[in-house]
Design an enzyme around this catalytic site. Structure first.
Site, short mmCIF file in Angstrom:
data_model
loop_
_atom_site.label_atom_id
_atom_site.label_comp_id
_atom_site.label_asym_id
_atom_site.label_seq_id
_atom_site.Cartn_x
_atom_site.Cartn_y
_atom_site.Cartn_z
N ASP A 86 0.83 -1.21 0.00
CA ASP A 86 0.00 0.00 0.00
C ASP A 86 0.86 1.26 0.00
O ASP A 86 1.83 1.37 0.74
CB ASP A 86 -0.88 0.04 1.25
CG ASP A 86 -1.93 -1.07 1.27
OD1 ASP A 86 -1.64 -2.18 0.80
OD2 ASP A 86 -3.03 -0.82 1.79
N HIS A 88 -1.08 4.60 -0.68
CA HIS A 88 -2.08 5.54 -0.18
C HIS A 88 -1.68 7.00 -0.31
O HIS A 88 -1.76 7.77 0.64
CB HIS A 88 -2.42 5.22 1.27
CG HIS A 88 -3.33 4.04 1.44
ND1 HIS A 88 -4.62 4.03 0.95
CD2 HIS A 88 -3.14 2.84 2.03
CE1 HIS A 88 -5.19 2.87 1.23
NE2 HIS A 88 -4.30 2.12 1.88
N ASP A 114 -3.81 -0.06 -3.87
CA ASP A 114 -4.05 1.01 -2.90
C ASP A 114 -3.05 2.14 -3.09
O ASP A 114 -2.27 2.49 -2.20
CB ASP A 114 -4.02 0.47 -1.46
CG ASP A 114 -5.35 -0.17 -1.06
OD1 ASP A 114 -6.15 -0.46 -1.97
OD2 ASP A 114 -5.58 -0.38 0.14
N ASP A 117 -6.25 7.40 -1.90
CA ASP A 117 -7.08 7.50 -0.68
C ASP A 117 -6.21 7.69 0.57
O ASP A 117 -5.12 7.15 0.69
CB ASP A 117 -8.00 6.30 -0.48
CG ASP A 117 -9.26 6.36 -1.33
OD1 ASP A 117 -9.66 7.47 -1.70
OD2 ASP A 117 -9.83 5.29 -1.62
N ARG A 118 -6.77 8.48 1.47
CA ARG A 118 -6.19 8.76 2.78
C ARG A 118 -4.96 9.66 2.73
O ARG A 118 -4.87 10.61 3.51
CB ARG A 118 -5.89 7.47 3.55
CG ARG A 118 -7.15 6.68 3.91
CD ARG A 118 -6.87 5.69 5.05
NE ARG A 118 -8.11 5.10 5.53
CZ ARG A 118 -8.52 3.86 5.23
NH1 ARG A 118 -7.78 3.09 4.44
NH2 ARG A 118 -9.66 3.39 5.70
N ASN A 146 -8.32 -2.61 -3.35
CA ASN A 146 -9.73 -2.29 -3.08
C ASN A 146 -10.00 -0.79 -3.16
O ASN A 146 -11.16 -0.37 -3.31
CB ASN A 146 -10.15 -2.83 -1.71
CG ASN A 146 -9.38 -2.22 -0.56
OD1 ASN A 146 -8.16 -2.27 -0.54
ND2 ASN A 146 -10.07 -1.66 0.42
N HIS A 147 -8.94 0.03 -3.09
CA HIS A 147 -9.14 1.48 -3.21
C HIS A 147 -9.07 1.98 -4.65
O HIS A 147 -9.28 3.18 -4.88
CB HIS A 147 -8.12 2.22 -2.33
CG HIS A 147 -8.48 2.20 -0.88
ND1 HIS A 147 -9.17 3.20 -0.26
CD2 HIS A 147 -8.25 1.26 0.06
CE1 HIS A 147 -9.35 2.90 1.02
NE2 HIS A 147 -8.80 1.72 1.23
N HIS A 198 -3.57 -7.89 -3.94
CA HIS A 198 -3.73 -6.91 -2.87
C HIS A 198 -4.30 -7.52 -1.61
O HIS A 198 -3.74 -7.37 -0.52
CB HIS A 198 -4.63 -5.75 -3.33
CG HIS A 198 -4.85 -4.74 -2.23
ND1 HIS A 198 -3.86 -3.88 -1.84
CD2 HIS A 198 -5.92 -4.50 -1.43
CE1 HIS A 198 -4.31 -3.13 -0.84
NE2 HIS A 198 -5.55 -3.49 -0.57
N ARG A 247 -14.66 -7.11 8.08
CA ARG A 247 -14.81 -5.87 7.32
C ARG A 247 -16.24 -5.69 6.80
O ARG A 247 -16.61 -4.60 6.36
CB ARG A 247 -13.85 -5.86 6.13
CG ARG A 247 -12.36 -5.82 6.48
CD ARG A 247 -11.54 -5.83 5.21
NE ARG A 247 -10.11 -5.95 5.41
CZ ARG A 247 -9.25 -4.93 5.50
NH1 ARG A 247 -9.72 -3.70 5.42
NH2 ARG A 247 -7.97 -5.15 5.66
N HIS A 274 -2.78 -4.71 2.00
CA HIS A 274 -4.15 -4.54 2.49
C HIS A 274 -4.28 -4.33 3.99
O HIS A 274 -5.33 -3.90 4.45
CB HIS A 274 -4.97 -5.75 2.06
CG HIS A 274 -6.46 -5.61 2.18
ND1 HIS A 274 -7.14 -4.46 1.84
CD2 HIS A 274 -7.42 -6.49 2.60
CE1 HIS A 274 -8.44 -4.65 2.04
NE2 HIS A 274 -8.63 -5.86 2.50
#
Length: 334
Positions: A86, A88, A114, A117-118, A146-147, A198, A247, A274
């Site tokens: 990740d 991010h 990923d 995001d964030r 997943n992002h 991922h 989740r 992840h």
């Protein structure tokens, strides 16, 4: 029937277009890699990407992703290879990884998703990755996380980042990138023995060839194989087999399930991302199932956790090593 002169004109035009594309990508990458840090910032790079650059590079990337199998086969000739978890939106962490391990074209990489995001520089992070992939498609292999999805980016910051940076053009910028995301492959298989994705494995996989059955372009569905590859997690509790994930989407699986999956599919090691946990703060990775699976995380100081950046390296002897980058810590005031 096409005359020889007409065919020559077409080939010359294609060559010119290819040279123009290569020059464009090299110029973009150079600008991104050489930008300085923002004043009074230890984490953000002083750089911006134009909406037109995003449109062009996203379209290049979507076409390139579409030409690949959903399960990318990475040949042994690509060793040594670096696997990155990740990011991010940690753009400077990505640049540091390239600086330490070599730029694509010299070094080989598999990225586990990923990218956005964030973090604050998701646009810059994913644009540099897409540009490098388009320039060196046999050196940079990008998996979907997943992002990298319409719904997730609406919730966790990337949609807002696009609107904040591009205002009225933000929605169109976001759509161009989402279109590229929808074409991304879901997994990579390195020299036939190391499976990378991922999230994790899936009860819907009977053979690894099933991964290629995922039709793209696609959004990430709420259930099924494509969902599991980006959302599922290993479970610390033993003897649970497959269970519904905490989740609220996809599954969790235990060590026995991991080992059986590897035996059934001729896999020595599964590398996934992840997750980040307290035990991963120092070292940036965690082993599962007697060394059959490892989780890595590559965004330093993620959400203020103070965690290391971890990159997994597989060398020519097929030995696994971990390379760490420590987050920059603020000096204490005396």
């Amino acid at each position: 029937m096409i005359q020889e002169s007409e065919r020559a004109d077409v080939e010359e035009e294609e060559t010119d277009n290819d040279e123009e594309r290569i020059s464009y990508l090299k110029s973009f990458i150079s600008r991104m890699m050489n930008a300085s840090m923002k004043e009074k910032s230890r984490a953000e790079v002083d750089i911006s990407v134009t909406p037109e650059e995003i449109r062009i590079i996203s379209n290049y990337a979507a076409a390139s992703f579409a030409s690949l199998n959903t399960l990318m086969r990475v040949d042994e000739s690509c060793l040594p290879i670096h696997v990155v978890g990740d990011l991010h939106g940690h753009f400077n962490d990505l640049r540091n990884i390239f600086t330490k391990h070599g730029a694509p074209g010299l070094s080989h990489y598999v990225f586990l998703g990923d990218y956005v995001d964030r973090g604050r520089q998701g646009v810059e992070t994913v644009m540099l990755l897409m540009a490098y992939h388009c320039l060196y498609p046999e050196h940079v292999f990008l998996c979907r996380g997943n992002h990298e999805d319409y719904n997730t980016t609406m919730t966790y910051g990337f949609y807002d980042e696009c609107h904040l940076k591009y205002e009225k053009k933000g929605f169109l910028v976001w759509l161009h990138i989402i279109n590229a995301f929808n074409h991304l492959p879901f997994a990579a298989l390195i020299f036939g023995r190391v499976l990378c994705m991922h999230g994790g494995i899936s009860p819907h996989i009977k053979t690894l060839d099933d991964i290629d059955s995922i039709q793209r372009p696609t959004f990430i569905p709420s259930f099924g194989l494509a969902c599991d590859l980006v959302w599922s997690d290993p479970e610390t509790t033993t003897n649970v087999g497959w269970s519904l994930s905490a989740r609220g989407i996809s599954f969790s699986f235990d060590d026995v399930t991991i080992e059986k999956f590897c035996q059934d599919n001729g896999v020595d090691l599964i590398v996934r991302a992840h997750q980040i946990s307290s035990e991963m703060v120092t070292g940036g990775h965690r082993w599962h199932a007697n060394g059959r699976m490892v989780t890595i995380f590559s965004a330093a100081n993620y959400l203020g956790m103070g965690n290391d950046t971890c990159v997994l390296r597989i060398d020519e002897q097929k030995t696994v090593q971990f390379s760490l980058l420590r987050p920059v810590k603020k000096s204490r005031k005396h």
